[in-house]
Design a protein around this motif. Sequence first.
Motif, PDB file in Angstrom:
ATOM      1  N   UNK A   1       0.791  -1.233  -0.005  1.00  0.00           N
ATOM      2  CA  UNK A   1       0.059   0.103  -0.002  1.00  0.00           C
ATOM      3  C   UNK A   1       0.811   1.339   0.063  1.00  0.00           C
ATOM      4  N   UNK A   2       1.982   1.196   0.922  1.00  0.00           N
ATOM      5  CA  UNK A   2       2.863   2.356   0.825  1.00  0.00           C
ATOM      6  C   UNK A   2       3.430   2.614  -0.400  1.00  0.00           C
ATOM      7  N   UNK A   3       4.058   1.468  -1.082  1.00  0.00           N
ATOM      8  CA  UNK A   3       4.507   1.651  -2.443  1.00  0.00           C
ATOM      9  C   UNK A   3       3.486   2.125  -3.451  1.00  0.00           C
ATOM     10  N   UNK A   4       2.349   1.694  -3.429  1.00  0.00           N
ATOM     11  CA  UNK A   4       1.255   2.298  -4.295  1.00  0.00           C
ATOM     12  C   UNK A   4       1.128   3.855  -4.117  1.00  0.00           C
ATOM     13  N   UNK A   5       1.154   4.113  -3.035  1.00  0.00           N
ATOM     14  CA  UNK A   5       0.964   5.706  -2.653  1.00  0.00           C
ATOM     15  C   UNK A   5       2.174   6.388  -3.200  1.00  0.00           C
ATOM     16  N   UNK A   6       3.265   5.844  -3.114  1.00  0.00           N
ATOM     17  CA  UNK A   6       4.622   6.381  -3.415  1.00  0.00           C
ATOM     18  C   UNK A   6       4.605   6.581  -5.053  1.00  0.00           C
ATOM     19  N   UNK A   7       4.106   5.475  -5.617  1.00  0.00           N
ATOM     20  CA  UNK A   7       4.052   5.319  -7.024  1.00  0.00           C
ATOM     21  C   UNK A   7       3.118   6.464  -7.458  1.00  0.00           C
ATOM     22  N   UNK A   8       2.050   6.450  -6.839  1.00  0.00           N
ATOM     23  CA  UNK A   8       0.778   7.541  -7.189  1.00  0.00           C
ATOM     24  C   UNK A   8       1.428   8.947  -6.996  1.00  0.00           C
ATOM     25  N   UNK A   9       1.997   9.232  -5.951  1.00  0.00           N
ATOM     26  CA  UNK A   9       2.647  10.446  -5.864  1.00  0.00           C
ATOM     27  C   UNK A   9       3.755  10.632  -6.715  1.00  0.00           C
ATOM     28  N   UNK A  10       4.578   9.790  -7.160  1.00  0.00           N
ATOM     29  CA  UNK A  10       5.516  10.066  -8.290  1.00  0.00           C
ATOM     30  C   UNK A  10       4.833  10.424  -9.636  1.00  0.00           C
ATOM     31  N   UNK A  11       3.578   9.586 -10.027  1.00  0.00           N
ATOM     32  CA  UNK A  11       3.062   9.938 -11.084  1.00  0.00           C
ATOM     33  C   UNK A  11       2.335  11.221 -11.297  1.00  0.00           C
ATOM     34  N   UNK A  12       1.953  11.567 -10.009  1.00  0.00           N
ATOM     35  CA  UNK A  12       1.233  12.943  -9.852  1.00  0.00           C
ATOM     36  C   UNK A  12       2.413  14.106 -10.063  1.00  0.00           C
ATOM     37  N   UNK A  13       3.418  14.005  -9.681  1.00  0.00           N
ATOM     38  CA  UNK A  13       4.572  15.146  -9.657  1.00  0.00           C
ATOM     39  C   UNK A  13       5.072  15.155 -11.088  1.00  0.00           C
ATOM     40  N   UNK A  14       5.013  13.808 -11.845  1.00  0.00           N
ATOM     41  CA  UNK A  14       5.823  13.898 -13.091  1.00  0.00           C
ATOM     42  C   UNK A  14       4.723  14.585 -14.068  1.00  0.00           C
ATOM     43  N   UNK A  15       3.218  14.230 -13.866  1.00  0.00           N
ATOM     44  CA  UNK A  15       2.066  14.736 -14.702  1.00  0.00           C
ATOM     45  C   UNK A  15       1.983  16.167 -14.501  1.00  0.00           C
ATOM     46  N   UNK A  16       2.262  16.685 -13.284  1.00  0.00           N
ATOM     47  CA  UNK A  16       2.289  18.124 -12.847  1.00  0.00           C
ATOM     48  C   UNK A  16       3.498  18.761 -13.552  1.00  0.00           C
ATOM     49  N   UNK A  17       4.619  18.257 -13.553  1.00  0.00           N
ATOM     50  CA  UNK A  17       5.564  18.845 -14.372  1.00  0.00           C
ATOM     51  C   UNK A  17       5.610  19.060 -15.900  1.00  0.00           C
ATOM     52  N   UNK A  18       4.912  17.925 -16.380  1.00  0.00           N
ATOM     53  CA  UNK A  18       4.599  17.827 -17.905  1.00  0.00           C
ATOM     54  C   UNK A  18       3.678  18.921 -18.105  1.00  0.00           C
ATOM     55  N   UNK A  19       2.589  19.197 -17.374  1.00  0.00           N
ATOM     56  CA  UNK A  19       1.678  20.156 -17.509  1.00  0.00           C
ATOM     57  C   UNK A  19       2.208  21.415 -17.495  1.00  0.00           C
TER      58      UNK A  19
END
Length: 120
Positions: A29-47
């Motif tokens: 679960x922690x890994x899932x949230x870390x992955x989700x956070x990383x994906x959110x950060x990269x998507x925000x940077x791309x935007x």
Amino acid sequence: MKFSLAALVVVLALAHGSQATQSPEVEKLAQYFQDLSAQLTSTTQELVQKIQSETFVEDGKAQLQQIQAQLAPLADNMQAQLKPLAENMQAQLKPLVDNFQAQMEDLFRKLMDQTKSLGQ
């Protein structure tokens, strides 16, 4: 985003409290949230990069329009100055071109006459 961060904090707190009993599940679960956070950060940077590039393009268009507005009177002025020069050159060259055309037609007629006389 705030909700996901709050959920992450709650999950991590629960995971830390019950780490001994459910360690593999909590780690997943922690890994899932870390992955989700990383994906959110990269998507925000791309935007952000996309928005900045669109802003750059719009700025470039605005600058080109300003340059075009500045050059339009200069182009009109050049055209006004070159038009009499072009008309003068055309007036001087027309007799030369007409004379050349007449000579070529005469030469062509002579060539055709000679060709006819050879054929008879």
